[in-house]
Scaffold this motif. Structure first.
Motif, PDB file in Angstrom:
ATOM      1  N   TYR A  45       0.740  -1.370   0.005  1.00 24.34           N
ATOM      2  CA  TYR A  45       0.141  -0.033  -0.201  1.00 24.34           C
ATOM      3  C   TYR A  45       0.811   1.075   0.033  1.00 24.34           C
ATOM      4  CZ  TYR A  45      -3.607   3.435   1.599  1.00 24.34           C
ATOM      5  OH  TYR A  45      -4.423   4.420   1.355  1.00 24.34           O
ATOM      6  N   ALA A  46       1.995   1.261   0.926  1.00 18.43           N
ATOM      7  CA  ALA A  46       2.789   2.211   0.799  1.00 18.43           C
ATOM      8  C   ALA A  46       3.462   2.659  -0.384  1.00 18.43           C
ATOM      9  CB  ALA A  46       3.824   2.331   1.970  1.00 18.43           C
ATOM     10  N   ILE A  47       4.041   1.471  -1.264  1.00 14.02           N
ATOM     11  CA  ILE A  47       4.489   1.842  -2.489  1.00 14.02           C
ATOM     12  C   ILE A  47       3.587   2.352  -3.721  1.00 14.02           C
ATOM     13  CG2 ILE A  47       5.369   0.416  -4.643  1.00 14.02           C
ATOM     14  CD1 ILE A  47       6.688  -1.556  -2.573  1.00 14.02           C
ATOM     15  N   GLY A  75       3.003   6.050  -3.349  1.00 13.27           N
ATOM     16  CA  GLY A  75       4.221   6.681  -3.581  1.00 13.27           C
ATOM     17  C   GLY A  75       4.699   7.421  -2.272  1.00 13.27           C
ATOM     18  N   GLN A  76       4.791   6.720  -1.177  1.00 13.17           N
ATOM     19  CA  GLN A  76       5.008   7.291   0.018  1.00 13.17           C
ATOM     20  C   GLN A  76       6.676   7.290   0.091  1.00 13.17           C
ATOM     21  OE1 GLN A  76       3.316   5.349   3.260  1.00 13.17           O
ATOM     22  NE2 GLN A  76       1.184   5.833   2.737  1.00 13.17           N
ATOM     23  N   LEU A 135       1.605  -1.964  -9.031  1.00 12.59           N
ATOM     24  CA  LEU A 135       3.051  -1.793  -9.045  1.00 12.59           C
ATOM     25  C   LEU A 135       3.638  -1.986 -10.286  1.00 12.59           C
ATOM     26  CD1 LEU A 135       3.648  -3.515  -5.733  1.00 12.59           C
ATOM     27  CD2 LEU A 135       2.823  -1.089  -6.144  1.00 12.59           C
ATOM     28  N   ARG A 136       4.679  -1.322 -10.667  1.00  9.60           N
ATOM     29  CA  ARG A 136       5.537  -1.491 -11.786  1.00  9.60           C
ATOM     30  C   ARG A 136       6.820  -1.804 -11.492  1.00  9.60           C
ATOM     31  NH1 ARG A 136       1.271  -2.190 -13.373  1.00  9.60           N
ATOM     32  NH2 ARG A 136       0.091  -1.147 -14.961  1.00  9.60           N
ATOM     33  N   THR A 137       7.653  -2.775 -12.057  1.00 10.28           N
ATOM     34  CA  THR A 137       8.915  -2.998 -11.631  1.00 10.28           C
ATOM     35  C   THR A 137       9.415  -3.440 -13.100  1.00 10.28           C
ATOM     36  OG1 THR A 137       8.165  -5.681 -11.753  1.00 10.28           O
ATOM     37  CG2 THR A 137       8.486  -4.426  -9.600  1.00 10.28           C
ATOM     38  N   PHE A 138      10.853  -3.065 -13.247  1.00 13.27           N
ATOM     39  CA  PHE A 138      11.741  -3.086 -14.521  1.00 13.27           C
ATOM     40  C   PHE A 138      12.640  -3.967 -14.553  1.00 13.27           C
ATOM     41  CE2 PHE A 138       9.449   0.879 -13.983  1.00 13.27           C
ATOM     42  CZ  PHE A 138       8.653   0.919 -15.562  1.00 13.27           C
TER      43      PHE A 138
END
Length: 327
Positions: free
Chosen positions: A175-177, A180-181, A234-237
């Motif tokens: 939730y924090a990610i 954008g915390q 969520l976005r990961t690369f």
């Protein structure tokens, strides 16, 4: 995740992943792929190595944005049979229990890791090994004590509370990610800090939910679906991970030490008012100057030897076994 290992059609994700990896490796024998296996269990916020007799001498290390487990065994495997045997041995060490809903209920979170290293250069280069890692994470599900009919104060009740707490803390990190915390509470639980890369780092993450389509378990189904909905945004690369050879690291360290020593010598010469020395490569002109300087020093030492011949002749009459002459 494990499925029924005796029936090929009922194998779980881990057995199928192992089969696919070794199938691609055998299709390209010259690829030079080396595989390592590790199996970690998180039971009541304690970490256990399932491939090393449930060893507890483990520590989470976070360095340069990467998270790894110090002390976790990495078993090299060459065939699919060896990999499946390691997985079966780890499953025997895992914590299971039986309650009213599930006869084989997992009482912990587990992370089965396949680490692959591939040589990409024929000769030694600065970056000659590509590293990939596949983490197959089995999260124990939320449990309601009323439905599992767990006795008050028993071991299974403590296990269920620990599982629910760790999943709630993991959900807080997600939730924090999502919001954008600036601060993300990864360190509140072991599973959240280990999955830090999977949630916000160099990784490609897939989530698979195991749901029970019955009205009696409607609350658990809704809660799991909401967790998946938060995780979906969520976005990961992922990027290529390149491992530097040890020889290259030694050369870099030696070059840095030489540069530091040269700076110290230049600073000392500047403080004493002496002209600084040149550390350029040896050219033909510099070699000629070096040869003349060496010849002059040899002649100077020879004259010094002639002057001291009389002194040496005087010492011949004395019985001295150890004689040290320092120029």
């Amino acid at each position: 995740m494990a499925g029924d290992m005796k029936v090929n059609a009922h194998r779980g994700f881990i057995a199928r992943a192992i089969h696919q990896i070794f199938e691609e490796k055998e299709a390209d024998p010259g690829s030079g792929i080396v595989l390592y296996i590790s199996y970690l269990e998180i039971y009541q916020e304690g970490m256990y190595d399932l491939l090393n007799q449930r060893s507890k001498d483990l520590m989470i290390i976070e360095e340069s944005g990467y998270v790894y487990i110090r002390g976790l065994a990495k078993i090299p495997v060459e065939t699919e049979a060896q990999a499946l045997m390691c997985f079966s041995e780890g499953e025997k060490q895992r914590s299971y229990a039986c309650h009213q809903i599930n006869q084989v209920s997992s009482r912990s979170h587990t992370i089965f890791t396949l680490c692959m290293e591939k040589r990409v250069g024929r000769f030694k280069t600065e970056y000659d090994t590509v590293v990939a890692k596949l983490n197959l994470v089995d999260l124990a599900g939320f449990e309601r004590l009323k439905k599992t009919n767990t006795s008050t104060g028993g071991r299974m009740r403590v296990e269920a509370c620990s599982i629910n707490k760790s999943l709630c803390l993991l959900e807080q990190a997600v939730y924090a990610i999502k919001q954008g915390q600036e601060y993300v509470p990864f360190r509140q639980s072991k599973i959240s800090i280990i999955l830090k890369e999977a949630l916000s780092g160099n990784c490609r993450t897939e989530l698979i939910l195991c749901l029970w389509p019955e009205e009696y378990f409607l609350d658990e189904t809704i809660k799991a679906s909401r967790f998946a909905q938060r995780l979906k945004v969520l976005r990961t690369f992922s990027i290529h991970n390149k491992k530097i050879d040890c020889c290259v690291l030694n050369e870099r360290r030696h070059a840095q030490e030489i540069a530091n020593l040269q700076q110290e010598l230049a600073l000392k010469d500047a403080l004493q008012g002496r002209p600084g020395l040149s550390f350029d490569d040896l050219t033909l002109e510099n070699y000629s100057l070096y040869s003349r300087s060496l010849k002059y020093l040899c002649e100077l030492n020879w004259k010094k030897c002639l002057v001291n011949m009389d002194w040496l002749n005087q010492l011949k009459n004395h019985k001295k076994q150890n004689l040290v002459w320092v120029n």
